[in-house]
Design a protein around this motif. Structure first.
Motif, PDB file in Angstrom:
ATOM      1  N   LYS A 122       0.809  -1.217   0.000  1.00 46.90           N
ATOM      2  CA  LYS A 122       0.000   0.000   0.000  1.00 46.90           C
ATOM      3  C   LYS A 122       0.843   1.267   0.000  1.00 46.90           C
ATOM      4  O   LYS A 122       0.310   2.378   0.082  1.00 46.90           O
ATOM      5  CB  LYS A 122      -0.948   0.005   1.209  1.00 46.90           C
ATOM      6  CG  LYS A 122      -1.917  -1.166   1.178  1.00 46.90           C
ATOM      7  CD  LYS A 122      -2.693  -1.297   2.465  1.00 46.90           C
ATOM      8  CE  LYS A 122      -3.665  -2.471   2.372  1.00 46.90           C
ATOM      9  NZ  LYS A 122      -2.989  -3.765   2.203  1.00 46.90           N
ATOM     10  N   GLN A 129      -7.605   6.249  -0.473  1.00 44.18           N
ATOM     11  CA  GLN A 129      -8.089   4.992  -1.043  1.00 44.18           C
ATOM     12  C   GLN A 129      -7.968   3.843  -0.043  1.00 44.18           C
ATOM     13  O   GLN A 129      -8.143   2.682  -0.409  1.00 44.18           O
ATOM     14  CB  GLN A 129      -7.301   4.657  -2.314  1.00 44.18           C
ATOM     15  CG  GLN A 129      -7.536   5.645  -3.456  1.00 44.18           C
ATOM     16  CD  GLN A 129      -6.668   5.335  -4.661  1.00 44.18           C
ATOM     17  OE1 GLN A 129      -5.657   4.627  -4.558  1.00 44.18           O
ATOM     18  NE2 GLN A 129      -7.040   5.876  -5.813  1.00 44.18           N
ATOM     19  N   SER A 131      -8.973   1.725   3.510  1.00 45.12           N
ATOM     20  CA  SER A 131     -10.059   1.463   4.465  1.00 45.12           C
ATOM     21  C   SER A 131      -9.672   2.034   5.826  1.00 45.12           C
ATOM     22  O   SER A 131      -8.526   2.453   6.051  1.00 45.12           O
ATOM     23  CB  SER A 131     -10.301  -0.041   4.578  1.00 45.12           C
ATOM     24  OG  SER A 131      -9.196  -0.664   5.231  1.00 45.12           O
ATOM     25  N   GLY A 132     -10.619   2.015   6.759  1.00 48.07           N
ATOM     26  CA  GLY A 132     -10.328   2.533   8.097  1.00 48.07           C
ATOM     27  C   GLY A 132      -9.198   1.783   8.784  1.00 48.07           C
ATOM     28  O   GLY A 132      -8.319   2.393   9.401  1.00 48.07           O
ATOM     29  N   GLU A 134      -6.792   0.010   7.270  1.00 51.97           N
ATOM     30  CA  GLU A 134      -5.548   0.264   6.538  1.00 51.97           C
ATOM     31  C   GLU A 134      -4.972   1.623   6.923  1.00 51.97           C
ATOM     32  O   GLU A 134      -3.758   1.762   7.135  1.00 51.97           O
ATOM     33  CB  GLU A 134      -5.805   0.196   5.035  1.00 51.97           C
ATOM     34  CG  GLU A 134      -6.092  -1.205   4.531  1.00 51.97           C
ATOM     35  CD  GLU A 134      -6.601  -1.223   3.100  1.00 51.97           C
ATOM     36  OE1 GLU A 134      -6.542  -2.276   2.469  1.00 51.97           O
ATOM     37  OE2 GLU A 134      -7.074  -0.159   2.614  1.00 51.97           O
ATOM     38  N   TRP A 135      -5.847   2.620   7.022  1.00 48.43           N
ATOM     39  CA  TRP A 135      -5.394   3.971   7.392  1.00 48.43           C
ATOM     40  C   TRP A 135      -4.800   3.974   8.795  1.00 48.43           C
ATOM     41  O   TRP A 135      -3.767   4.605   9.045  1.00 48.43           O
ATOM     42  CB  TRP A 135      -6.560   4.946   7.286  1.00 48.43           C
ATOM     43  CG  TRP A 135      -6.321   6.297   7.883  1.00 48.43           C
ATOM     44  CD1 TRP A 135      -7.063   6.912   8.831  1.00 48.43           C
ATOM     45  CD2 TRP A 135      -5.265   7.217   7.563  1.00 48.43           C
ATOM     46  NE1 TRP A 135      -6.551   8.149   9.133  1.00 48.43           N
ATOM     47  CE2 TRP A 135      -5.448   8.365   8.367  1.00 48.43           C
ATOM     48  CE3 TRP A 135      -4.189   7.176   6.681  1.00 48.43           C
ATOM     49  CZ2 TRP A 135      -4.589   9.451   8.318  1.00 48.43           C
ATOM     50  CZ3 TRP A 135      -3.325   8.270   6.631  1.00 48.43           C
ATOM     51  CH2 TRP A 135      -3.528   9.395   7.444  1.00 48.43           C
TER      52      TRP A 135
END
Length: 253
Positions: A122, A129, A131-132, A134-135
């Motif tokens: 990523k 771009q 998801s919660g 991933e962020w």
């Protein structure tokens, strides 16, 4: 080492004191509204509070923002920024200003953190771009960059406000591996946490708050007792042992 003396924030946090050693992991627990986030924000220096905080005998109130950023990192509960950049660029914003490390060292640290939080694929994706979950993992990598000793020799403390909230069960396992890795490097970790069983398993020390008042501070075994938790959370808490390990559960009957 971090030493907190009689820190207080209006009625939201009544005077309390404690000390954490290098590499120690402290979980701050308590019901919603008990003052966990207020305590972390006060220790970080982002809000003004009465009392004193010392990081290796350096007084927090005597540090400017640049010095604070060198000695401690603070991850609040926060939405993603309005600007849009790639993950790798976002991580670069957290490289300590004091870092004089060679590019090979920086790349090595970024790669290790990306592997620990599982965002290797990523790095070149836009932060908008993600998801919660991933962020949140990107934010965790970034905040750890700020205090990674190979990049920042002044770093002492990492403050995390409920870092597991956006993560799923598998990602929580990754989070606690990351925290243990940071603590093994000598960084003190202080985190607000709702998962009492995670605190029981992973915390070196636990601080229990209720309505802004310190209820207990000590080892997980000392603080996370049936009597103390039942009284604080106003519910019936039981401790059992499964395969030789203690487990807390909440009995609603």
């Amino acid at each position: 080492m971090i030493r907190v003396n009689s820190i207080q924030m209006n009625s939201r946090l009544l005077p309390l004191s404690f000390t954490c050693q290098h590499g120690e992991v402290l979980h701050v627990i308590g019901p919603n509204g008990s003052g966990k986030s207020t305590l972390l924000a006060a220790i970080s220096g982002v809000i003004e509070a009465k009392g004193e905080v010392f990081i290796d005998e350096k007084a927090l109130h005597e540090m400017d923002l640049e010095s604070l950023a060198m000695y401690r990192a603070y991850l609040s509960q926060s939405a993603r920024p309005a600007f849009n950049i790639d993950v790798y660029q976002y991580l670069s914003l957290s490289v300590p200003a004091c870092s004089k490390s060679e590019s090979e060292t920086l790349v090595s640290v970024v790669n290790e953190l990306a592997s620990l939080v599982q965002i290797e694929d990523k790095l070149h994706r836009s932060i908008h771009q993600l998801s919660g979950g991933e962020w949140q993992r990107v934010r965790l990598a970034a905040i750890c960059l700020q205090v990674w000793p190979a990049l920042n020799p002044y770093a002492k403390v990492l403050l995390l406000d409920e870092p597991a909230a956006p993560l799923d069960i598998g990602q929580e396992v990754m989070l606690y591996r990351l925290i243990r890795r940071i603590s093994e490097l000598g960084i003190t970790v202080i985190m607000a946490n709702h998962d009492l069983n995670r605190a029981l398993r992973h915390a070196d020390r636990v601080l229990l708050l209720d309505k802004g008042v310190l209820q207990a501070f000590g080892s997980a075994e000392e603080v996370l007792t049936e009597e103390q938790l039942s009284a604080t959370f106003n519910t019936n808490v039981k401790k059992v042992h499964v395969e030789g390990k203690p487990l807390l559960f909440f009995d609603d009957e």
